[in-house]
Design an enzyme around this catalytic site. Structure first.
Site, PDB file in Angstrom:
ATOM      1  N   SER A 109      34.410 -29.933 119.342  1.00 33.12           N
ATOM      2  CA  SER A 109      33.399 -30.796 118.948  1.00 33.12           C
ATOM      3  C   SER A 109      33.322 -31.206 117.462  1.00 33.12           C
ATOM      4  CB  SER A 109      31.997 -29.870 118.880  1.00 33.12           C
ATOM      5  OG  SER A 109      30.883 -30.624 118.304  1.00 33.12           O
TER       6      SER A 109
ATOM      7  N   LEU B 269      26.878 -32.938 110.090  1.00 33.46           N
ATOM      8  CA  LEU B 269      26.430 -32.927 111.384  1.00 33.46           C
ATOM      9  C   LEU B 269      25.915 -34.410 111.742  1.00 33.46           C
ATOM     10  CD1 LEU B 269      24.739 -29.416 111.979  1.00 33.46           C
ATOM     11  CD2 LEU B 269      26.703 -30.335 112.885  1.00 33.46           C
TER      12      LEU B 269
ATOM     13  N   CYS C 194      23.698 -23.658 112.812  1.00 30.79           N
ATOM     14  CA  CYS C 194      22.683 -24.243 112.111  1.00 30.79           C
ATOM     15  C   CYS C 194      21.644 -23.628 111.187  1.00 30.79           C
ATOM     16  CB  CYS C 194      21.834 -25.345 112.843  1.00 30.79           C
ATOM     17  SG  CYS C 194      23.028 -26.786 113.522  1.00 30.79           S
TER      18      CYS C 194
ATOM     19  N   GLY D 101      40.466 -22.091 116.850  1.00 33.91           N
ATOM     20  CA  GLY D 101      40.419 -21.900 115.642  1.00 33.91           C
ATOM     21  C   GLY D 101      41.961 -22.382 115.185  1.00 33.91           C
TER      22      GLY D 101
ATOM     23  N   GLY E  47      40.675 -28.445 117.855  1.00 32.17           N
ATOM     24  CA  GLY E  47      39.913 -29.278 116.660  1.00 32.17           C
ATOM     25  C   GLY E  47      40.858 -29.966 115.778  1.00 32.17           C
TER      26      GLY E  47
HETATM   27  C1  FMN Z   1      35.402 -32.542 111.110  1.00 32.10           C
HETATM   28  C2  FMN Z   1      34.834 -31.582 111.814  1.00 32.10           C
HETATM   29  C3  FMN Z   1      33.583 -31.748 112.290  1.00 32.10           C
HETATM   30  C4  FMN Z   1      33.121 -30.731 113.292  1.00 32.10           C
HETATM   31  N1  FMN Z   1      31.640 -30.918 113.798  1.00 32.10           N
HETATM   32  C5  FMN Z   1      31.259 -29.833 114.654  1.00 32.10           C
HETATM   33  C6  FMN Z   1      29.853 -30.185 115.221  1.00 32.10           C
HETATM   34  O1  FMN Z   1      29.600 -31.281 115.094  1.00 32.10           O
HETATM   35  N2  FMN Z   1      29.513 -28.886 115.868  1.00 32.10           N
HETATM   36  C7  FMN Z   1      30.183 -27.986 116.367  1.00 32.10           C
HETATM   37  O2  FMN Z   1      29.809 -27.303 117.004  1.00 32.10           O
HETATM   38  N3  FMN Z   1      31.565 -27.563 115.564  1.00 32.10           N
HETATM   39  C8  FMN Z   1      31.988 -28.835 114.944  1.00 32.10           C
HETATM   40  N4  FMN Z   1      33.305 -28.496 114.129  1.00 32.10           N
HETATM   41  C9  FMN Z   1      33.942 -27.167 114.390  1.00 32.10           C
HETATM   42  C10 FMN Z   1      35.003 -27.494 115.254  1.00 32.10           C
HETATM   43  O3  FMN Z   1      34.532 -27.869 116.675  1.00 32.10           O
HETATM   44  C11 FMN Z   1      35.865 -25.930 115.463  1.00 32.10           C
HETATM   45  O4  FMN Z   1      35.198 -24.824 115.811  1.00 32.10           O
HETATM   46  C12 FMN Z   1      36.730 -25.628 114.259  1.00 32.10           C
HETATM   47  O5  FMN Z   1      37.058 -26.729 113.599  1.00 32.10           O
HETATM   48  C13 FMN Z   1      37.697 -24.584 114.572  1.00 32.10           C
HETATM   49  O6  FMN Z   1      38.704 -25.056 115.191  1.00 32.10           O
HETATM   50  P1  FMN Z   1      40.126 -25.805 114.649  1.00 32.10           P
HETATM   51  O7  FMN Z   1      40.697 -24.893 113.610  1.00 32.10           O
HETATM   52  O8  FMN Z   1      41.073 -26.153 116.001  1.00 32.10           O
HETATM   53  O9  FMN Z   1      39.488 -26.934 114.122  1.00 32.10           O
HETATM   54  C14 FMN Z   1      33.544 -29.550 113.187  1.00 32.10           C
HETATM   55  C15 FMN Z   1      35.012 -29.437 112.742  1.00 32.10           C
HETATM   56  C16 FMN Z   1      35.704 -30.300 112.028  1.00 32.10           C
HETATM   57  C17 FMN Z   1      36.751 -30.015 111.432  1.00 32.10           C
END
Ligand code: FMN
Length: 302
Positions: free
Chosen positions: A5, A57, A115, A228, A250
């Site tokens: 997300s 968000l 949140c 992560g 992500g």
């Molecule tokens: C720019 C950005 C926006 C994100 N927006 C959301 C979101 O709207 N809802 C959510 O549950 N997680 C959100 N996340 C968290 C990611 O889904 C993920 O849990 C987190 O980045 C860890 O994974 P990664 O290291 O692969 O990025 C966001 C992350 C990033 C970097």
């Protein structure tokens, strides 16, 4: 492999770049009842091994998603759509879920528990066991689809929070969301992000995330979706060995928009090279099984 997300927009943006039917699915940007403009800029910076964001968000709101994005997404054959849901009160989360219940072709919900609950002095739902339990129980009662609860990693005991989510009725848990962090520009002596703090993601957090998935796996029996800092197939394997059933990607999509698909392909190659399919999956589910969502039966032996 599932696109995480907030890093994959509403999916459509990636249609030309990624074979959306060849990945396990994608999670929408977090959807709230009303549209949200998000935080002031700067709200994204690069860090030594990842990034910090305080997007706040920002999203188009659940009704606009259903009206403007979902019809196009539904035309993409084989695409698995997971709707990420959030709100600043329990009632707001329930309402988003109720609105999505009537929308077609959504596979499941991912409830963002990171949140603040504005009816309880702004404490983050996912950091307080009673509030988390109530949020999950009420959302589960409203949901006509499976409910995955996305845990906040900013807690002392992630295993306990996973257990609370499972007790509240979660069908799966996903973790981790971003870690609260701060970066300062030493010349201006100001925070590098307008919001002051932001969420840290990317390779920097991977070992902490893997440890948390492992702890959660000792506390719940429902499926765990790990994420992560995944940037290559071996990272996904690591999460699975720690106890994850599926893995999300992500931040890696920012460096390479095709990352999710590439990692999914790499995971297939890894499984074939290590005879995972023949030795384990075929035995467990029958030979008709195809690898999807990076589903592998891999566990570490302790
Ligand atoms: C720019 C950005 C926006 C994100 N927006 C959301 C979101 O709207 N809802 C959510 O549950 N997680 C959100 N996340 C968290 C990611 O889904 C993920 O849990 C987190 O980045 C860890 O994974 P990664 O290291 O692969 O990025 C966001 C992350 C990033 C970097």
């Amino acid at each position: 492999m599932i696109a995480a997300s907030g890093t994959f927009g509403y999916g459509i943006e990636f249609e030309e770049i990624v074979s959306l039917d060849r990945i396990g699915g994608f999670v929408t940007k977090g959807l709230s009842r009303e549209p949200m403009a998000g935080n002031p800029t700067p709200r994204i910076i690069e860090t030594a091994a990842g990034m910090m964001n305080a997007i706040g968000l920002q999203n188009m709101g659940v009704l606009a998603f259903i009206a403007e994005k979902l019809p196009r997404l539904r035309q993409i054959k084989g695409l698995v759509i997971i709707a990420n849901v959030f709100g600043f009160t329990i009632e707001a989360c329930v309402e988003v879920i109720q609105l999505l219940n009537d929308a077609p072709d959504i596979a499941m919900y991912e409830l963002n528990a990171s949140c603040p609950n504005t009816s309880h002095g702004g404490m983050v739902f996912g950091t307080d066991p009673p509030q988390l339990w109530e949020l999950v129980a009420r959302c589960k009662a409203a949901a006509r689809r499976p409910l995955m609860v996305k845990l906040s990693p900013n807690v002392t005991d992630i295993g306990l929070m996973a257990r609370v989510a499972a007790d509240g009725g979660a069908d799966a848990v996903s973790l981790v969301n971003t870690f609260v962090s701060l970066a300062i520009d030493v010349e201006t002596r100001r925070p590098r992000i307008a919001n002051i703090t932001g969420g840290l993601s990317g390779p920097a957090i991977k070992p902490i995330a893997v440890r948390m998935v492992h702890e959660v796996s000792k506390n719940v029996t429902i499926p765990i979706v790990g994420m992560g800092g995944v940037v290559q197939a071996e990272d996904a394997v690591e999460f699975m060995m720690a106890g994850a059933t599926a893995v999300q990607v992500g931040t890696a999509s920012y460096a390479d928009p095709r990352a999710v698909e590439n990692i999914a392909n790499g995971l297939k190659r890894w499984c074939i090279a290590h005879e995972v399919l023949q030795a384990r999956l075929a035995h467990r589910f029958g030979s008709a099984l195809t690898i999807c969502s990076g589903l592998c039966w891999l566990r570490i032996v302790e």
